[in-house]
Design an enzyme around this catalytic site. Structure first.
Site, PDB file in Angstrom:
ATOM      1  N   HIS A  22       0.841  -1.200   0.000  1.00 29.60           N
ATOM      2  CA  HIS A  22       0.000   0.000   0.000  1.00 29.60           C
ATOM      3  C   HIS A  22       0.874   1.247   0.000  1.00 29.60           C
ATOM      4  O   HIS A  22       1.813   1.367   0.783  1.00 29.60           O
ATOM      5  CB  HIS A  22      -0.905  -0.011   1.231  1.00 29.60           C
ATOM      6  CG  HIS A  22      -1.737   1.223   1.358  1.00 29.60           C
ATOM      7  ND1 HIS A  22      -1.417   2.226   2.231  1.00 29.60           N
ATOM      8  CD2 HIS A  22      -2.834   1.626   0.691  1.00 29.60           C
ATOM      9  CE1 HIS A  22      -2.314   3.195   2.118  1.00 29.60           C
ATOM     10  NE2 HIS A  22      -3.175   2.855   1.189  1.00 29.60           N
ATOM     11  N   ASP A  30       5.772   5.703 -21.813  1.00 30.07           N
ATOM     12  CA  ASP A  30       5.916   5.465 -23.245  1.00 30.07           C
ATOM     13  C   ASP A  30       7.374   5.133 -23.571  1.00 30.07           C
ATOM     14  O   ASP A  30       8.247   5.151 -22.700  1.00 30.07           O
ATOM     15  CB  ASP A  30       5.385   6.651 -24.055  1.00 30.07           C
ATOM     16  CG  ASP A  30       6.158   7.952 -23.827  1.00 30.07           C
ATOM     17  OD1 ASP A  30       7.385   7.914 -23.575  1.00 30.07           O
ATOM     18  OD2 ASP A  30       5.536   9.014 -23.913  1.00 30.07           O
ATOM     19  N   ASP A  69      -4.943   3.828  -4.697  1.00 29.24           N
ATOM     20  CA  ASP A  69      -4.977   4.318  -3.318  1.00 29.24           C
ATOM     21  C   ASP A  69      -6.161   5.270  -3.123  1.00 29.24           C
ATOM     22  O   ASP A  69      -6.276   6.275  -3.821  1.00 29.24           O
ATOM     23  CB  ASP A  69      -3.672   5.038  -3.011  1.00 29.24           C
ATOM     24  CG  ASP A  69      -3.429   5.262  -1.543  1.00 29.24           C
ATOM     25  OD1 ASP A  69      -4.411   5.253  -0.756  1.00 29.24           O
ATOM     26  OD2 ASP A  69      -2.268   5.451  -1.164  1.00 29.24           O
ATOM     27  N   MET A  79       2.724  13.502 -16.474  1.00 27.33           N
ATOM     28  CA  MET A  79       3.627  14.585 -16.828  1.00 27.33           C
ATOM     29  C   MET A  79       2.867  15.682 -17.565  1.00 27.33           C
ATOM     30  O   MET A  79       2.058  15.405 -18.440  1.00 27.33           O
ATOM     31  CB  MET A  79       4.766  14.070 -17.716  1.00 27.33           C
ATOM     32  CG  MET A  79       5.833  15.121 -17.974  1.00 27.33           C
ATOM     33  SD  MET A  79       7.131  14.571 -19.110  1.00 27.33           S
ATOM     34  CE  MET A  79       7.929  13.317 -18.111  1.00 27.33           C
ATOM     35  N   TYR A 118      10.065  13.288 -13.075  1.00 28.99           N
ATOM     36  CA  TYR A 118      11.250  12.426 -13.037  1.00 28.99           C
ATOM     37  C   TYR A 118      11.680  12.135 -11.604  1.00 28.99           C
ATOM     38  O   TYR A 118      12.028  10.990 -11.260  1.00 28.99           O
ATOM     39  CB  TYR A 118      12.421  13.057 -13.804  1.00 28.99           C
ATOM     40  CG  TYR A 118      12.246  13.128 -15.301  1.00 28.99           C
ATOM     41  CD1 TYR A 118      11.373  12.289 -15.991  1.00 28.99           C
ATOM     42  CD2 TYR A 118      12.967  14.045 -16.045  1.00 28.99           C
ATOM     43  CE1 TYR A 118      11.231  12.370 -17.370  1.00 28.99           C
ATOM     44  CE2 TYR A 118      12.833  14.129 -17.426  1.00 28.99           C
ATOM     45  CZ  TYR A 118      11.962  13.288 -18.079  1.00 28.99           C
ATOM     46  OH  TYR A 118      11.832  13.368 -19.444  1.00 28.99           O
ATOM     47  N   TYR A 136       4.258  12.390 -24.031  1.00 27.34           N
ATOM     48  CA  TYR A 136       3.747  12.639 -22.680  1.00 27.34           C
ATOM     49  C   TYR A 136       2.987  11.450 -22.098  1.00 27.34           C
ATOM     50  O   TYR A 136       2.109  11.624 -21.269  1.00 27.34           O
ATOM     51  CB  TYR A 136       2.909  13.925 -22.617  1.00 27.34           C
ATOM     52  CG  TYR A 136       3.734  15.134 -22.936  1.00 27.34           C
ATOM     53  CD1 TYR A 136       4.603  15.662 -21.984  1.00 27.34           C
ATOM     54  CD2 TYR A 136       3.692  15.713 -24.193  1.00 27.34           C
ATOM     55  CE1 TYR A 136       5.398  16.750 -22.293  1.00 27.34           C
ATOM     56  CE2 TYR A 136       4.489  16.803 -24.506  1.00 27.34           C
ATOM     57  CZ  TYR A 136       5.333  17.322 -23.550  1.00 27.34           C
ATOM     58  OH  TYR A 136       6.135  18.396 -23.850  1.00 27.34           O
TER      59      TYR A 136
END
Length: 146
Positions: A22, A30, A69, A79, A118, A136
Site C-alpha cells: 500500500h 511510453d 490508493d 507529466m 522524473y 507525454y
C-alpha cells in the site's frame, strides 16, 4: 498463460505487482521516457518492459489487479506538457477513461512538471515501459488496498 490474467501482464510485471505494498507507486511510460536510467533508482532496481503494448492497454491490464490508493486525493499523476501546463494530448483523455472505468468513479489525475515527474518516478517502486510512441505518456499509479 493463466486463466483470468491478461496476457499483457508478463511474469516479471506480475512479480513486481505482488511485491508492492500500500502506497507504493508504479510508473507506466511510453517508449521515449528515460525509463532505463530512472529504473535503476527505483526500489525494484530494473526496468520492466511490456513490448508491443500501448499505454491504455497496459494500464487497463494492470488495473484489473492493482487497486488505486483511496487515501490520497490524486492516486494517479501524469507529466505536464512542457511549456504549456494546461496543454492536453490524446493520451491524457484515454488514460482518464481507463482509470475512471477501472475504479467505477472519477479519479483525479494530478499533473506534474517534467522534472518533478522524473524525481517522483525515481521514488517509485518500479518502472514499466510500453511501446506507446507518446508524447507525454508518463503516469504514476499509487497502490491502494483491496
Amino acid at each position: 498463460m493463466l486463466k483470468g490474467i491478461d496476457p499483457i501482464l508478463n511474469a516479471e510485471l506480475l512479480y513486481a505487482l505482488m511485491l508492492m505494498g500500500h502506497g507504493d507507486q508504479l510508473v507506466l511510460c511510453d517508449i521515449n521516457h528515460p525509463a532505463q536510467t530512472i529504473a535503476k533508482q527505483t526500489t525494484y532496481g530494473r526496468l520492466i518492459d511490456v513490448s508491443g503494448c500501448g499505454l491504455a492497454l497496459a494500464a487497463q491490464a494492470v488495473l484489473t489487479l492493482f487497486p488505486l490508493d483511496t487515501f490520497i486525493e490524486a492516486p494517479v499523476k501524469r507529466m505536464q506538457v512542457v511549456g504549456d501546463p494546461d496543454g492536453q494530448v490524446p493520451i491524457f483523455a484515454a488514460m482518464q477513461t481507463v482509470v475512471d472505468h477501472s475504479e467505477g468513479r472519477a479519479v483525479p489525475i494530478e499533473p506534474l512538471e517534467r522534472f518533478a515527474f522524473y524525481e517522483a518516478a525515481k521514488k517509485s517502486f518500479a518502472i514499466v515501459r510500453t511501446s506507446d510512441p507518446g508524447p507525454y505518456g508518463c503516469f504514476i499509479f499509487s497502490k491502494g488496498v483491496c
